[in-house]
Design a protein around this motif. Structure first.
Motif, PDB file in Angstrom:
ATOM      1  N   ASP A 269      18.921 116.908  35.926  1.00  0.00           N
ATOM      2  CA  ASP A 269      17.498 117.009  35.611  1.00  0.00           C
ATOM      3  C   ASP A 269      17.267 117.704  34.268  1.00  0.00           C
ATOM      4  N   ALA A 270      18.103 118.697  33.946  1.00  0.00           N
ATOM      5  CA  ALA A 270      17.899 119.485  32.727  1.00  0.00           C
ATOM      6  C   ALA A 270      18.258 118.720  31.460  1.00  0.00           C
ATOM      7  N   VAL A 271      19.160 117.744  31.555  1.00  0.00           N
ATOM      8  CA  VAL A 271      19.576 116.988  30.363  1.00  0.00           C
ATOM      9  C   VAL A 271      18.380 116.330  29.686  1.00  0.00           C
ATOM     10  N   VAL A 272      17.420 115.871  30.461  1.00  0.00           N
ATOM     11  CA  VAL A 272      16.237 115.220  29.897  1.00  0.00           C
ATOM     12  C   VAL A 272      15.504 116.163  28.946  1.00  0.00           C
ATOM     13  N   HIS A 273      15.495 117.437  29.256  1.00  0.00           N
ATOM     14  CA  HIS A 273      14.737 118.415  28.477  1.00  0.00           C
ATOM     15  C   HIS A 273      15.570 119.071  27.379  1.00  0.00           C
TER      16      HIS A 273
ATOM     17  N   GLY B  13      23.687 117.001  27.836  1.00  0.00           N
ATOM     18  CA  GLY B  13      24.344 115.726  28.088  1.00  0.00           C
ATOM     19  C   GLY B  13      25.666 115.619  27.355  1.00  0.00           C
ATOM     20  N   TYR B  14      25.710 116.172  26.148  1.00  0.00           N
ATOM     21  CA  TYR B  14      26.948 116.179  25.372  1.00  0.00           C
ATOM     22  C   TYR B  14      27.979 117.091  26.035  1.00  0.00           C
ATOM     23  N   LEU B  15      27.545 118.281  26.461  1.00  0.00           N
ATOM     24  CA  LEU B  15      28.452 119.188  27.166  1.00  0.00           C
ATOM     25  C   LEU B  15      28.998 118.543  28.441  1.00  0.00           C
TER      26      LEU B  15
ATOM     27  N   ALA C 184      22.741 111.785  25.124  1.00  0.00           N
ATOM     28  CA  ALA C 184      21.549 112.426  25.662  1.00  0.00           C
ATOM     29  C   ALA C 184      21.061 111.707  26.916  1.00  0.00           C
ATOM     30  N   ARG C 185      21.545 110.495  27.142  1.00  0.00           N
ATOM     31  CA  ARG C 185      21.197 109.749  28.355  1.00  0.00           C
ATOM     32  C   ARG C 185      22.262 109.905  29.437  1.00  0.00           C
ATOM     33  N   PHE C 186      23.272 110.718  29.163  1.00  0.00           N
ATOM     34  CA  PHE C 186      24.362 110.880  30.126  1.00  0.00           C
ATOM     35  C   PHE C 186      23.992 111.994  31.108  1.00  0.00           C
TER      36      PHE C 186
ATOM     37  N   LEU D  85      31.590 123.732  32.640  1.00  0.00           N
ATOM     38  CA  LEU D  85      30.378 123.584  31.841  1.00  0.00           C
ATOM     39  C   LEU D  85      29.633 124.911  31.728  1.00  0.00           C
ATOM     40  N   SER D  86      29.598 125.683  32.799  1.00  0.00           N
ATOM     41  CA  SER D  86      28.935 126.991  32.731  1.00  0.00           C
ATOM     42  C   SER D  86      29.584 127.872  31.674  1.00  0.00           C
ATOM     43  N   HIS D  87      30.910 127.896  31.678  1.00  0.00           N
ATOM     44  CA  HIS D  87      31.642 128.700  30.698  1.00  0.00           C
ATOM     45  C   HIS D  87      31.373 128.212  29.274  1.00  0.00           C
TER      46      HIS D  87
END
Length: 462
Positions: free
Chosen positions: A201-205, A210-212, A262-264, A294-296
Motif C-alpha cells: 500500500d505504501a509504494v503508491v505514496h 518499490g525500488y527497495l 514504482a508499480r512494483f 527491507l526494514s534494514h
C-alpha cells in the motif's frame, strides 16, 4: 560532497566502512557476513568473474546494445545515460575465450529480448587494477537532495510548492508503514504477511519503496536460487540475472513497454505466488526475508547516519524535521517528483549533469574507468566517459550460432561528457485491479527508471 559519494559506493573486497544509524538490530557487516556465508550463491559476492576481471588490471571486454549505430558512426561520438550508473555507458561483461567473446548471462538476456538492437564490443585497457567499488543507487538520496537544493532556483515558485506538497502528501500517507519499517529495523518484529501488505500500500505514496522492494527480492532470488540454470551461471562466476527479470515481468503488466519499479508492489499472497512460480522452494521464506532485509535497508538509505532509528518517527512530523532526519528518503522522493514535472526535458540536464560531473570526478580520483551497479556485482557495468588514463576501442559485433560474439567493424567514435537525453511520460493515475483480492486500488503510473525513448543529442544516442 566526496563523503557522500564514498557512502554511495560499496567495495566488495574491503570490510564494510559505512556509518549507519544507531539502534539497528543488525549491522551492515552482519548482513554482509550472512549473505556471503549463509546463502548458496553468497560466495559470488566476492568471487565473481566481473570483479575478478576488474582487480586483474587486464583488458576488459564489454557488451553494449544500441538502436543508434548509424548516428554513432555519423557523429563519431558516444553519449552516456543516467539511471543506476549515474553517468556511464551501460554494458555487461564479455569473457574472452578461444571460441570468441562469451556474453555474461545479463548480456545474453539483453540480446535475446532486444533483437532490434546492434551489439557493440568495447575493449577497455585500464592503467592499473581497478578496485571493485560499485555505485549503489539506493544510497544516492542525500546527493539527490543536495543537488535539488543547489539548483532549486531553476524551478518556478509554483513548481517548488508543488514539489513540497507532493512529497509531504506521500510521507503523510505512508507514515504509519515508514514507522513500522523503522521499528522492525530496530528489532521489534511485526507479522511478515501484514508487513508485506502495508509495504504494498505504501509504494503508491512513496515510489522509492518499490525500488527497495524489488532490489531486496532480486537479491533474495540471486543468492538463494539452487536451480540447474543458476548453478551453471555460478560455475562461470555469474549471478543469475534472469531470475529478477522474470519476477519483474510477472509482477507488473506492461513492464516490457515501461520498466517501472514504482508499480512494483505485490501484496503478500501474490508475492508468494510469484516467487513459487520462479522457484518453488524459495516461496516459504520470502516474506520474512523481505521484512528483515527491507526494514534494514530502508533505515540505512533513508536516515542520516547520525540518527537513532528507534527514536525517529514520520507520523506528525513536518517536512523540515523529516528532511534533517531522513535526507536520503527526501532526496529519493524529490528526484522522482522532478522527473515527472511537465518541464523535465528542460530541467533534466541541469540536475542530472551536475550529479554526473561529481560521479566522474569521484571515479577518476578512485581509479575507476568502469563503474558498476554496486547493489550486487551482478553484471551491470559501465564505462566512465571521461577517465583519462585508460584506452577504449569499439567494434560492431556479430553473434555466431553458439552465442559467441566476434568483433566485425571497428567504429571510430570517442566518448564525450554528454548525457543522452531522457524523455519521461507525464505521471498518470491509473486504475489497477488488485491481483489478490477484489478491491480496486489507485496506483501511480509512468514512473520509469529507464527511458521509454531516448532522444538523440546532435544525432547521437548510445
Amino acid at each position: 560532497m566526496r563523503d557522500e559519494w564514498e557512502h554511495a559506493h560499496t567495495d566488495y573486497i574491503m570490510p564494510v566502512q559505512r556509518r549507519i544509524p544507531a539502534s539497528l538490530a543488525e549491522s551492515e557487516s552482519d548482513w554482509r557476513h550472512y549473505l556471503e556465508r549463509s546463502t548458496p550463491n553468497g560466495w559470488l559476492i566476492r568471487h565473481n568473474a566481473m570483479t575478478e576481471a576488474l582487480v586483474s588490471g587486464q583488458p576488459m571486454y564489454l557488451l553494449h546494445v544500441t538502436r543508434d549505430i548509424e548516428a554513432i558512426r555519423t557523429s563519431r561520438q558516444l553519449h552516456v545515460s543516467t539511471g543506476c550508473l549515474v553517468g556511464a555507458l551501460y554494458c555487461s561483461p564479455l569473457a574472452s575465450q578461444r571460441e570468441g567473446l562469451r556474453p555474461h548471462n545479463l548480456g545474453a538476456y539483453l540480446m535475446r529480448t532486444k533483437p532490434s538492437t546492434k551489439p557493440m564490443v568495447f575493449e577497455v585497457i585500464p592503467d592499473a587494477p581497478i578496485r571493485p567499488k560499485g555505485v549503489d543507487y539506493l544510497h544516492l538520496g542525500a546527493i539527490h537532495l543536495r543537488t535539488y537544493l543547489r539548483y532549486q532556483s531553476f524551478l518556478t515558485p509554483a513548481e517548488n510548492d508543488q514539489l513540497d506538497r507532493a512529497v509531504l502528501a506521500g510521507l503523510r500517507a505512508a507514515a504509519v508503514f515508514l514507522d513500522v519499517a523503522l521499528r522492525n529495523a530496530a528489532g521489534h518484529a511485526t507479522s511478515a504477511p501484514e508487513f508485506i501488505d502495508q509495504l504494498s500500500d505504501a509504494v503508491v505514496h512513496v515510489p522509492f519503496l518499490g525500488y527497495l522492494y524489488f532490489e531486496v527480492l532480486s537479491e533474495y532470488l540471486m543468492l538463494h536460487s539452487a536451480t540447474p540454470e543458476t548453478k551453471t551461471y555460478a560455475q562461470a562466476g555469474e549471478l543469475n540475472n534472469w531470475l529478477y527479470k522474470r519476477l519483474a515481468f510477472a509482477a507488473v503488466d506492461g513492464m516490457g513497454q515501461l520498466f517501472d519499479l514504482a508499480r512494483f508492489n505485490p501484496r503478500h499472497h501474490r508475492l508468494v505466488q510469484l516467487i513459487e512460480g520462479i522457484e518453488p522452494a524459495l516461496g516459504p521464506g520470502v516474506a520474512e526475508y523481505v521484512r528483515r532485509r527491507l526494514s534494514h535497508l530502508f533505515a540505512r538509505t533513508a536516515l542520516h547516519p547520525s540518527q537513532d532509528a528507534a527514536s525517529v518517527t514520520f507520523q506528525g512530523a513536518d517536512l523540515s524535521t523529516i528532511q534533517k532526519a531522513a535526507p536520503g528518503l527526501i532526496g529519493q522522493m524529490i528526484f522522482r517528483e522532478i522527473r515527472y514535472m511537465p518541464r523535465y526535458q528542460q530541467l533534466y540536464h541541469c540536475f542530472e549533469k551536475a550529479k554526473a560531473l561529481e560521479a566522474w570526478d569521484y571515479w577518476n580520483s578512485e581509479g575507476i574507468p568502469t563503474p558498476f551497479n554496486g547493489i550486487l556485482p551482478k553484471g551491470e557495468i559501465g564505462i566512465n566517459p571521461v577517465y583519462p588514463r585508460s584506452s577504449v576501442r569499439v567494434w560492431t559485433a556479430e553473434q555466431d550460432s553458439k552465442g559467441y560474439l566476434h568483433p566485425a567493424e571497428e567504429v571510430t567514435a570517442v566518448f564525450t561528457p554528454h548525457l543522452a537525453s531522457w524523455w519521461a511520460p507525464p505521471r498518470q493515475r491509473e486504475m489497477q485491479n488488485a491481483t489478490d483480492d477484489s478491491r480496486v486500488e489507485l496506483a501511480l503510473g509512468a514512473r520509469s527508471p529507464i527511458p521509454t525513448r531516448r532522444l538523440s543529442m546532435n544525432g547521437v544516442s548510445a
